[in-house]
Motif scaffolding. Structure first.
Motif, mmCIF file in Angstrom:
data_model
loop_
_atom_site.group_PDB
_atom_site.id
_atom_site.type_symbol
_atom_site.label_atom_id
_atom_site.label_comp_id
_atom_site.label_asym_id
_atom_site.label_seq_id
_atom_site.Cartn_x
_atom_site.Cartn_y
_atom_site.Cartn_z
ATOM 1 N N PHE A 78 -11.684 65.098 53.365
ATOM 2 C CA PHE A 78 -10.770 65.224 52.237
ATOM 3 C C PHE A 78 -9.318 65.399 52.695
ATOM 4 O O PHE A 78 -8.386 65.064 51.961
ATOM 5 N N ILE A 79 -9.117 65.907 53.915
ATOM 6 C CA ILE A 79 -7.757 66.005 54.447
ATOM 7 C C ILE A 79 -7.235 64.595 54.764
ATOM 8 O O ILE A 79 -6.092 64.251 54.439
ATOM 9 N N GLU A 80 -8.076 63.780 55.380
ATOM 10 C CA GLU A 80 -7.683 62.411 55.665
ATOM 11 C C GLU A 80 -7.445 61.632 54.370
ATOM 12 O O GLU A 80 -6.519 60.808 54.291
ATOM 13 N N ALA A 81 -8.264 61.886 53.358
ATOM 14 C CA ALA A 81 -8.088 61.192 52.078
ATOM 15 C C ALA A 81 -6.774 61.579 51.420
ATOM 16 O O ALA A 81 -6.057 60.719 50.874
ATOM 17 N N ALA A 82 -6.438 62.881 51.450
ATOM 18 C CA ALA A 82 -5.178 63.331 50.860
ATOM 19 C C ALA A 82 -3.983 62.718 51.577
ATOM 20 O O ALA A 82 -2.992 62.331 50.952
ATOM 21 N N THR A 83 -4.083 62.620 52.893
ATOM 22 C CA THR A 83 -2.996 62.005 53.663
ATOM 23 C C THR A 83 -2.882 60.516 53.351
ATOM 24 O O THR A 83 -1.779 59.974 53.205
ATOM 25 N N ALA A 84 -4.035 59.855 53.219
ATOM 26 C CA ALA A 84 -4.038 58.417 52.914
ATOM 27 C C ALA A 84 -3.471 58.130 51.534
ATOM 28 O O ALA A 84 -2.887 57.060 51.302
ATOM 29 N N LEU A 85 -3.594 59.076 50.614
ATOM 30 C CA LEU A 85 -3.068 58.905 49.252
ATOM 31 C C LEU A 85 -1.562 59.124 49.182
ATOM 32 O O LEU A 85 -0.971 58.978 48.118
ATOM 33 N N GLY A 86 -0.959 59.447 50.302
ATOM 34 C CA GLY A 86 0.493 59.567 50.335
ATOM 35 C C GLY A 86 1.027 60.961 50.140
ATOM 36 O O GLY A 86 2.247 61.139 50.003
ATOM 37 N N HIS A 87 0.162 61.994 50.132
ATOM 38 C CA HIS A 87 0.650 63.365 49.994
ATOM 39 C C HIS A 87 1.404 63.774 51.256
ATOM 40 O O HIS A 87 1.011 63.422 52.379
ATOM 41 N N GLY A 88 2.488 64.493 51.073
ATOM 42 C CA GLY A 88 3.278 64.956 52.202
ATOM 43 C C GLY A 88 2.533 65.991 53.029
ATOM 44 O O GLY A 88 1.551 66.592 52.586
ATOM 45 N N ARG A 89 3.018 66.207 54.251
ATOM 46 C CA ARG A 89 2.354 67.133 55.180
ATOM 47 C C ARG A 89 2.294 68.546 54.607
ATOM 48 O O ARG A 89 1.239 69.194 54.655
ATOM 49 N N LEU A 90 3.416 69.011 54.044
ATOM 50 C CA LEU A 90 3.437 70.362 53.482
ATOM 51 C C LEU A 90 2.511 70.483 52.281
ATOM 52 O O LEU A 90 1.862 71.520 52.080
ATOM 53 N N THR A 91 2.429 69.424 51.485
ATOM 54 C CA THR A 91 1.539 69.443 50.320
ATOM 55 C C THR A 91 0.087 69.507 50.744
ATOM 56 O O THR A 91 -0.719 70.246 50.165
ATOM 57 N N VAL A 92 -0.265 68.749 51.762
ATOM 58 C CA VAL A 92 -1.641 68.759 52.264
ATOM 59 C C VAL A 92 -1.987 70.138 52.813
ATOM 60 O O VAL A 92 -3.084 70.675 52.552
ATOM 61 N N ILE A 93 -1.050 70.736 53.543
ATOM 62 C CA ILE A 93 -1.306 72.070 54.086
ATOM 63 C C ILE A 93 -1.445 73.090 52.973
ATOM 64 O O ILE A 93 -2.380 73.911 52.977
ATOM 65 N N ARG A 94 -0.547 73.053 51.990
ATOM 66 C CA ARG A 94 -0.540 74.064 50.934
ATOM 67 C C ARG A 94 -1.711 73.913 49.972
ATOM 68 O O ARG A 94 -2.333 74.912 49.591
ATOM 69 N N ARG A 95 -2.045 72.702 49.584
ATOM 70 C CA ARG A 95 -3.054 72.491 48.544
ATOM 71 C C ARG A 95 -4.462 72.290 49.086
ATOM 72 O O ARG A 95 -5.439 72.521 48.363
ATOM 73 N N HIS A 96 -4.602 71.855 50.318
ATOM 74 C CA HIS A 96 -5.929 71.514 50.825
ATOM 75 C C HIS A 96 -6.302 72.294 52.091
ATOM 76 O O HIS A 96 -7.377 72.909 52.154
ATOM 77 N N LEU A 97 -5.435 72.263 53.089
ATOM 78 C CA LEU A 97 -5.787 72.871 54.370
ATOM 79 C C LEU A 97 -5.845 74.397 54.289
ATOM 80 O O LEU A 97 -6.839 75.012 54.700
ATOM 81 N N PHE A 98 -4.795 75.012 53.780
ATOM 82 C CA PHE A 98 -4.730 76.478 53.757
ATOM 83 C C PHE A 98 -5.850 77.104 52.921
ATOM 84 O O PHE A 98 -6.554 78.002 53.421
ATOM 85 N N PRO A 99 -6.085 76.673 51.666
ATOM 86 C CA PRO A 99 -7.153 77.313 50.886
ATOM 87 C C PRO A 99 -8.531 77.153 51.514
ATOM 88 O O PRO A 99 -9.332 78.097 51.532
#
Length: 280
Positions: free
Chosen positions: A173-194
């Protein structure tokens, strides 16, 4: 009328007796920390020289100390400092650990190697020894105890957080979020950190009980909160002078510390099981 097959019905999971008992103990301590006057009408500092060193009785269930103060009252009022030490030290430890763990895992390369080596060196020292070093520099006090126990606990938490971040970072899901164009900080805040921190909530709960024990040990050694504080470790320190003649001054506060630590640990294990995290 549609009926649900028996095989489709999920059994109701009742809490275990140990979990219920742990909740009662922790609830009692929380009430004692927030509103101790609801549990006792006496003052923890009221001196009665005519009632010094009295054994446990109906009037004084935990007995009295060498100044005639009711020991149970002092234990109840000491819950605020002891619980505050446990929560404060654990929060400080996780604040350090999150910063170090996430930086090492996300930066990689030389930064990861440097932070990992520092954590390994710090982890090689006994945590209580690190706490003693902090106290030797700052001097004993309530704030120093929180800082000392927090710094002593941080390396172990940082290593766990680094490993958790590295594991979640490779999830689909991290790779999917990145592939969808989400920024690095957004991926960290919304997906990686939680997702990285979710299994560590239970570890933090376990850390509170451990921090209470460590802080009490420092106070017992005369390196934590000093008398006339009613913090549980300080009560142990004051009671050791009379341990051969007035056993209740040492045994009963010690039993409270052990019971609270076991209760918090039991709740942490239960929460760990609910969240699906493995014991560490």
């Amino acid at each position: 009328m549609t009926t649900i097959p028996l095989t489709a019905r999920r059994p109701v999971s009742l809490p275990r007796p140990g979990t219920v008992l742990s909740l009662l103990v922790v609830g009692f301590v929380v009430v004692a920390a927030i509103a101790p006057w609801l549990l006792t009408g006496d003052s923890p500092t009221a001196i009665d020289l005519t009632a010094t060193l009295r054994a446990p009785s109906l009037q004084h269930p935990f007995g009295t100390d060498d100044a005639g103060r009711d020991l149970l009252t002092r234990v109840i009022y000491g819950a605020r400092e002891s619980l505050g030490l446990g929560l404060g030290a654990t929060a400080l430890a996780f604040a350090f650990a999150i910063g170090l763990g996430f930086t090492a895992a996300l930066a990689g390369g030389v930064v990861d190697a440097a932070i990992t080596r520092v954590l390994e060196v710090a982890f090689a020292f006994p945590s209580l020894l690190l706490a003693l070093l902090v106290i030797a520099v700052r001097g004993p006090s309530l704030a120093t105890s929180i800082v000392a126990v927090g710094i002593g606990s941080a390396p172990g938490y940082a290593r766990m957080i680094r490993g958790q971040v590295l594991a979640v970072r490779q999830a689909g899901f991290i790779e999917a979020a990145t592939a969808l164009g989400h920024g690095r900080l957004t991926v960290i805040r919304r997906h990686l950190f939680p997702n990285a921190m979710r299994p560590l909530v239970a570890v933090a709960t376990l850390g509170v009980g451990q921090s209470i024990v460590w802080a009490s040990a420092l106070s017992f050694l005369g390196l934590g909160v000093a008398p006339p504080s009613s913090e549980w470790g300080a009560l142990l320190d004051a009671g050791r002078l009379h341990i051969t003649t007035s056993w209740w001054l040492e045994i009963l506060p010690g039993v409270v510390i052990v019971l609270v630590a076991l209760s918090v640990t039991s709740l942490g294990r239960t929460l760990q099981h609910r969240l699906g995290g493995a014991a560490r």
